[in-house]
Scaffold this motif. Sequence first.
Motif, mmCIF file in Angstrom:
data_model
loop_
_atom_site.group_PDB
_atom_site.id
_atom_site.type_symbol
_atom_site.label_atom_id
_atom_site.label_comp_id
_atom_site.label_asym_id
_atom_site.label_seq_id
_atom_site.Cartn_x
_atom_site.Cartn_y
_atom_site.Cartn_z
ATOM 1 N N ASP A 1 0.808 -1.216 0.000
ATOM 2 C CA ASP A 1 0.000 0.000 0.000
ATOM 3 C C ASP A 1 0.844 1.269 0.000
ATOM 4 O O ASP A 1 0.300 2.366 0.117
ATOM 5 N N SER A 2 2.141 1.130 -0.111
ATOM 6 C CA SER A 2 3.052 2.265 -0.070
ATOM 7 C C SER A 2 3.583 2.569 -1.464
ATOM 8 O O SER A 2 3.791 1.665 -2.271
ATOM 9 N N LEU A 3 3.813 3.825 -1.721
ATOM 10 C CA LEU A 3 4.377 4.251 -3.005
ATOM 11 C C LEU A 3 5.887 4.435 -2.932
ATOM 12 O O LEU A 3 6.498 4.923 -3.881
ATOM 13 N N LEU A 4 6.504 4.039 -1.820
ATOM 14 C CA LEU A 4 7.923 4.313 -1.588
ATOM 15 C C LEU A 4 8.883 3.296 -2.204
ATOM 16 O O LEU A 4 10.085 3.511 -2.185
ATOM 17 N N TYR A 5 8.372 2.195 -2.736
ATOM 18 C CA TYR A 5 9.248 1.123 -3.212
ATOM 19 C C TYR A 5 9.215 1.025 -4.732
ATOM 20 O O TYR A 5 8.170 1.195 -5.355
ATOM 21 N N THR A 6 10.375 0.748 -5.305
ATOM 22 C CA THR A 6 10.480 0.607 -6.764
ATOM 23 C C THR A 6 9.792 -0.678 -7.209
ATOM 24 O O THR A 6 9.486 -1.560 -6.400
ATOM 25 N N ALA A 7 9.604 -0.804 -8.510
ATOM 26 C CA ALA A 7 8.996 -2.016 -9.065
ATOM 27 C C ALA A 7 9.850 -3.243 -8.743
ATOM 28 O O ALA A 7 9.321 -4.311 -8.407
ATOM 29 N N ALA A 8 11.170 -3.108 -8.826
ATOM 30 C CA ALA A 8 12.063 -4.233 -8.512
ATOM 31 C C ALA A 8 11.973 -4.601 -7.034
ATOM 32 O O ALA A 8 11.932 -5.786 -6.682
ATOM 33 N N GLU A 9 11.930 -3.605 -6.171
ATOM 34 C CA GLU A 9 11.808 -3.880 -4.730
ATOM 35 C C GLU A 9 10.478 -4.547 -4.421
ATOM 36 O O GLU A 9 10.412 -5.494 -3.633
ATOM 37 N N ARG A 10 9.417 -4.086 -5.072
ATOM 38 C CA ARG A 10 8.094 -4.685 -4.866
ATOM 39 C C ARG A 10 8.084 -6.138 -5.332
ATOM 40 O O ARG A 10 7.503 -7.003 -4.675
ATOM 41 N N ALA A 11 8.741 -6.405 -6.447
ATOM 42 C CA ALA A 11 8.823 -7.786 -6.943
ATOM 43 C C ALA A 11 9.598 -8.658 -5.958
ATOM 44 O O ALA A 11 9.213 -9.797 -5.685
ATOM 45 N N ALA A 12 10.690 -8.119 -5.429
ATOM 46 C CA ALA A 12 11.487 -8.867 -4.449
ATOM 47 C C ALA A 12 10.695 -9.114 -3.173
ATOM 48 O O ALA A 12 10.769 -10.203 -2.583
ATOM 49 N N LEU A 13 9.925 -8.133 -2.735
ATOM 50 C CA LEU A 13 9.127 -8.290 -1.517
ATOM 51 C C LEU A 13 7.983 -9.284 -1.719
ATOM 52 O O LEU A 13 7.690 -10.092 -0.829
ATOM 53 N N ALA A 14 7.356 -9.254 -2.889
ATOM 54 C CA ALA A 14 6.298 -10.234 -3.182
ATOM 55 C C ALA A 14 6.875 -11.647 -3.200
ATOM 56 O O ALA A 14 6.274 -12.588 -2.659
#
Length: 141
Positions: free
Chosen positions: A72-85
Amino acid sequence: MNFHAVAPKVYKAVLALDAAARQGLDPVVLELVQIRASQLNRCAYCIEYHTTDARKAGETENRVYQLSAWEDSLLYTAAERAALALTEAVTLLPGGVPDDVYEEAARHFGEEELARLIAVIFTVNVWNRMNVTTRKTPGTE
């Protein structure tokens, strides 16, 4: 239990795996992944350890604070979001790692880097399980 003292060969093997897995990964992504897995596993020792390392790697307080709600945060890059998922899927294994989660991570990380990312995720899960099981808490060595 002081796992290191009781099972030093096992402990050293996990250290070696950890060192091999983290080579070549962005230090901020590395710490975000380790913090998130530690949050999911409720490992207070590892949360403290990796948030400290994340700050040393240049991570901001705000991004550390919002990590538990990264989707729900806009602070993470697409790559970071992929890594977190991917971290959540591998940590929780909700019937396996969904294809779309794996494919999104593969879009952002080359094959070798993705292999190391996966290794970091399962390694932090080993540390979390070791520390939670043996009741290792922040402030203990």
